[in-house]
Design an enzyme around this catalytic site. Structure first.
Site, PDB file in Angstrom:
ATOM      1  N   GLY A  55       0.892  -1.371  -0.045  1.00 54.17           N
ATOM      2  CA  GLY A  55      -0.004  -0.101  -0.186  1.00 54.17           C
ATOM      3  C   GLY A  55       0.813   1.255   0.177  1.00 54.17           C
ATOM      4  CE  LYS A 106      -2.416   5.717  -0.636  1.00 54.77           C
ATOM      5  NZ  LYS A 106      -2.773   4.376  -0.293  1.00 54.77           N
ATOM      6  CG  ASP A 134      -2.823   9.417   2.091  1.00 51.15           C
ATOM      7  OD1 ASP A 134      -3.227   9.707   3.445  1.00 51.15           O
ATOM      8  OD2 ASP A 134      -1.858   8.913   1.851  1.00 51.15           O
ATOM      9  CE1 TYR A 154      -3.600   7.149   7.411  1.00 51.64           C
ATOM     10  CE2 TYR A 154      -4.875   8.115   5.730  1.00 51.64           C
ATOM     11  CZ  TYR A 154      -3.667   7.894   6.141  1.00 51.64           C
ATOM     12  OH  TYR A 154      -2.731   8.800   5.786  1.00 51.64           O
ATOM     13  CG  ASP A 186       5.587   5.232   1.294  1.00 54.69           C
ATOM     14  OD1 ASP A 186       5.799   5.611   2.673  1.00 54.69           O
ATOM     15  OD2 ASP A 186       4.627   5.119   1.015  1.00 54.69           O
ATOM     16  CG  ASN A 213       2.022   0.130   3.480  1.00 51.36           C
ATOM     17  OD1 ASN A 213       2.409  -0.567   2.392  1.00 51.36           O
ATOM     18  ND2 ASN A 213       1.924   1.388   3.841  1.00 51.36           N
TER      19      ASN A 213
HETATM   20  C1  GDL Z   1      -0.161   6.511   4.623  1.00 52.65           C
HETATM   21  C2  GDL Z   1      -0.600   5.850   3.207  1.00 52.65           C
HETATM   22  C3  GDL Z   1       0.123   4.865   2.883  1.00 52.65           C
HETATM   23  C4  GDL Z   1       1.768   5.017   3.056  1.00 52.65           C
HETATM   24  C5  GDL Z   1       1.982   5.320   4.443  1.00 52.65           C
HETATM   25  C6  GDL Z   1       3.411   5.702   4.658  1.00 52.65           C
HETATM   26  C7  GDL Z   1      -2.294   4.698   4.946  1.00 52.65           C
HETATM   27  C8  GDL Z   1      -3.661   4.174   5.082  1.00 52.65           C
HETATM   28  N1  GDL Z   1      -1.973   5.469   3.666  1.00 52.65           N
HETATM   29  O1  GDL Z   1      -0.532   7.116   5.323  1.00 52.65           O
HETATM   30  O2  GDL Z   1      -0.204   4.648   1.490  1.00 52.65           O
HETATM   31  O3  GDL Z   1       2.481   4.040   2.402  1.00 52.65           O
HETATM   32  O4  GDL Z   1       1.146   6.311   4.843  1.00 52.65           O
HETATM   33  O5  GDL Z   1       3.939   6.845   3.886  1.00 52.65           O
HETATM   34  O6  GDL Z   1      -1.392   4.449   5.708  1.00 52.65           O
END
Ligand code: GDL
Length: 723
Positions: free
Chosen positions: A22, A53, A130, A174, A278, A306
């Site tokens: 994600g 994403k 986001d 979230y 990321d 994630n």
């Molecule tokens: C986030 C983003 C996710 C991203 C992460 C770290 C969620 C629900 N969405 O907020 O895509 O990888 O931060 O940067 O976590």
């Protein structure tokens, strides 16, 4: 809730455990995903959430159907997941531009998910993270709130798909930090809790939300909060965090989950960003899954991690998550080592890390080059050239094999967002100590022996990083290496600079200390434009490493005028008496700069600044572009060679009430640039050896180095910098 990993008995939902792809950036390849399924199966994880994403058709072009070729790949992927007993959940993110009230849009969403259903997928997810929260005019007319709009569409799609067993919804709020005014009073979450059909699970990142808004423009929705003044804890590098509402928090507590569950009217499924990287291209996280008590498990619908964008370095992240899930499934209370600070009866991060690293080492040591023999000395029966050197020829280059200790060091250096591993922590602490006590290296004092010994140990730690790098870069598994390469090069180079710096402080001038010279190679000033920008910002540099209280005071810096003479003198005297309180009551030889602060010599034009806060003047910085008159004034014999390298003299003082170091740094910065414009080649300052505060200040600036000046009185040291 059924036990993690296992199949759920009829009528109960199984605990969702596994991975969400994600993150932002390059999605994983189909081969990597298939490899992931194999691992998940082996380690007892049961789910994969497809949500890359930057995959066009997942988010930006969510309406577009897949081509025949893409369909072929997805079909293969979905069946690979099935073969490995992993539930493939297809997620779609329509939130960037969907008009919720337009039936055609909802039809497009259904059409797309129908297509994926035809590929064999049975589990789905709608993500609204986001995105901007402002609805378009049409939606405002149709729905009473953003939550109502999202819930209406989600329920419709869920029903359309026949109410799948697994259907996940990611809210826009979230995590706790995004809820207005808080979780229990968030009308958005209350609407989700009340209106979303009960069979739909809700994703939740916990108390944590990461600061990607600072790095990625596409994240900049109105909901992201910018914290501009913040404290940073000692080893919480590079993050802005504050004790108030958390923008980045590293623990997920049972209480916080109970709170959100009561609002959502269901147990959330955690989308865990603990290993996501990321948002910062210099970081990768290979520490163990941690700071989530296993007590959470019965209160959750599941956990999906994630992780890092790079596929292979996620071994530890996923392996330790699996251990965490199993620990509670076994009800095991016995695998906690004594002395474990976490005291979780079901799970020890340290032990989980050891298990993961033992398995990972085998992967590093096995070649991933299909059909390639990496045994140089063995002859190759496929007819390739195998070379056996003659008697007087060079022996073949061989590399030492990678060890478990190397992997431990690697994961220590790239640990977790909130914590370095133990060795990395020690390295930082030692570097900090060596820097702060560099005066002890410059002259024989009681601390000198300790300084040299600690400098040697620091050097050995740096060497271990270099050796780890060498063994890692010769390891047979090239795929893991290539994913890690940039990071390990970066740390090797960073550690190399620190090593050279400590050598320079210790007075060495060998080849490695040369790296710190005035005309470094490009790797001596790393970071490119982004690095330069960061160095210009007040939140970088020392602020990352050292604790400071939040800055709430407004300071102003202005040019000195003769009217300020008395106030400067007052500060000078006040600071002298602070020093005298501690020092033996002996008459002390004057410093060259004393005559400047005492007003006996006027500072050079454009070379004098004063600092003010709301109480009044609280500091000054004065300079002489030509220091000789000061030496004459106090009748100090200074050799001409000193003035050749360092013709100028600077002095700075701030009152103890100024706890933030940035105003003083800024004054010095301005002064140095004025002195430079006057044509001077270098500046020095004099300090009393026991004036730790000022020694510390100049040392932390980084550019000033202890300078030997013959004939200096015993208790005075000099530090200089070339311009
Ligand atoms: C986030 C983003 C996710 C991203 C992460 C770290 C969620 C629900 N969405 O907020 O895509 O990888 O931060 O940067 O976590």
């Amino acid at each position: 809730m059924a036990a993690p990993g296992g199949r759920a008995p009829a009528g109960t939902k199984r605990f969702i455990s596994g991975v969400v792809e994600g993150f932002y950036g390059r999605p994983w390849t189909m081969e990597q995903r298939t490899e992931l399924f194999e691992r998940e199966q082996k380690w007892g994880l049961n789910t994969y959430l497809y949500a890359p994403k930057d995959d066009y058709k997942h988010r930006m072009y969510w309406r577009d159907l897949y081509t025949a070729e893409e369909a072929g790949q997805l079909i293969a992927l979905i069946s690979a997941a099935e073969r490995h007993d992993v539930e493939f959940v297809y997620a779609i993110s329509p939130g960037l531009d969907i008009t919720f009230s337009n039936p055609k849009e909802v039809a497009a969403l259904k059409r797309k998910l129908d297509q994926v259903r035809q590929f064999g997928c049975r589990s789905f997810s709608l993500l609204f993270d986001d995105i901007a929260t402002e609805m378009c005019a049409a939606d405002k007319r149709a729905f009473s709130s953003f939550a109502h709009a999202q819930v209406a569409v989600t329920n419709a799609v869920y029903r359309h798909l026949g109410e799948p067993e697994t259907f996940l919804f990611c809210p826009t709020d979230y995590c706790a930090a995004f809820c207005t005014p808080n979780v229990s009073q968030s009308s958005y979450l209350h609407t989700v809790g009340e209106k979303l059909l009960p069979g739909i699970d809700v994703l939740w990142t916990g108390e944590a939300a990461l600061t990607q808004d600072l790095t990625q423009p596409q994240h900049r929705s109105q909901r992201f909060r910018f914290i501009t003044q913040a404290t940073s804890s000692f080893f919480c590098l590079s993050y802005l965090c504050c004790p108030g509402p958390k923008v980045v928090s590293h623990k997920i507590s049972v209480e916080s989950i109970e709170e959100v569950s009561s609002v959502l009217k269901r147990a959330p499924v955690i989308w865990d960003n603990i290993h996501a990287n990321d948002y910062d291209p210099q970081r990768i996280f290979m520490g163990p899954f941690k700071d989530r008590p296993t007590e959470l498990i019965p209160k959750l619908g599941g956990v999906l991690t994630n992780p890092n964008c790079e596929f292979y370095p996620n071994f530890v992240a996923i392996h330790t998550l699996a251990t965490w899930c199993k620990a509670s499934a076994d009800g095991s209370k016995s695998n906690v080592e004594r002395g474990d600070e976490e005291q979780d009866p079901g799970y020890s991060p340290q032990r989980a890390l050891s298990l993961a690293l033992t398995d990972w080492l085998q992967e590093f040591l096995s070649t991933d080059q299909p059909g390639a023999s990496l045994q140089k000395e063995r002859s190759d029966d496929t007819g390739g050239s195998s070379y056996v050197p003659g008697l007087e020829e060079n022996p073949l280059y061989t590399a030492e094999p990678l060890t478990l200790d190397d992997l431990r060091l690697l994961t220590d250096l790239f640990h977790l967002p909130y914590e370095h591993g133990p060795t990395a922590g020690t390295m930082l602490q030692e570097l900090d100590w060596l820097k702060r006590h560099s005066w002890a290296a410059a002259a024989e004092t009681d601390t000198t022996a300790e300084w040299r010994c600690r400098a040697q140990q620091f050097d050995a730690m740096c060497e271990a990083v270099v050796q780890m790098f060498n063994r890692l870069s010769n390891a047979p598994n090239r795929s893991i290496l290539y994913d890690l390469y940039d990071y390990i090069c970066d740390i090797k180079s960073g550690v190399g600079l620190a090593q050279a710096y400590v050598k320079t402080l210790g007075g060495e001038s060998g080849p490695s200390a040369q790296r710190m010279n005035d005309d470094p190679e490009p790797w001596g000033f790393r970071g490119g434009l982004s690095g330069e920008i960061q160095r210009m910002l007040p939140c970088h540099g020392n602020r990352d490493l050292f604790r400071h209280p939040p800055m709430t005071v407004v300071y102003s810096i202005r040019q000195y005028s003769t009217k300020d003479k008395l106030e400067v003198l007052r500060i000078f005297r006040e600071m002298q008496s602070v020093g005298e309180g501690k020092a033996p009551p002996m008459p002390q030889p004057p410093l060259l700069c004393d005559c400047l602060a005492a007003g006996e010599i006027s500072p050079s034009p454009q070379c004098a600044l004063v600092l003010e806060d709301d109480i009044g003047m609280c500091g000054y910085a004065l300079a002489l572009t030509d220091a000789k008159p000061a030496a004459t004034k106090i009748q100090r014999a200074v050799s001409a060679s000193v003035f050749k390298d360092f013709p100028s003299l600077v002095t700075i003082q701030v009152l103890p009430r100024v706890t933030d170091p940035s105003p003083a740094k800024r004054m010095i910065g301005q002064l140095l640039s004025s002195i430079r414009s006057s044509g001077s080649r270098g500046v020095f300052c004099e300090l009393r050896r026991d004036d730790r505060r000022m020694c510390d200040f100049y040392t932390k600036l980084g550019s000033f180095k202890p300078t030997q000046i013959a004939g200096l009185p015993k208790d005075i040291i000099a530090m200089g910098t070339s311009l």
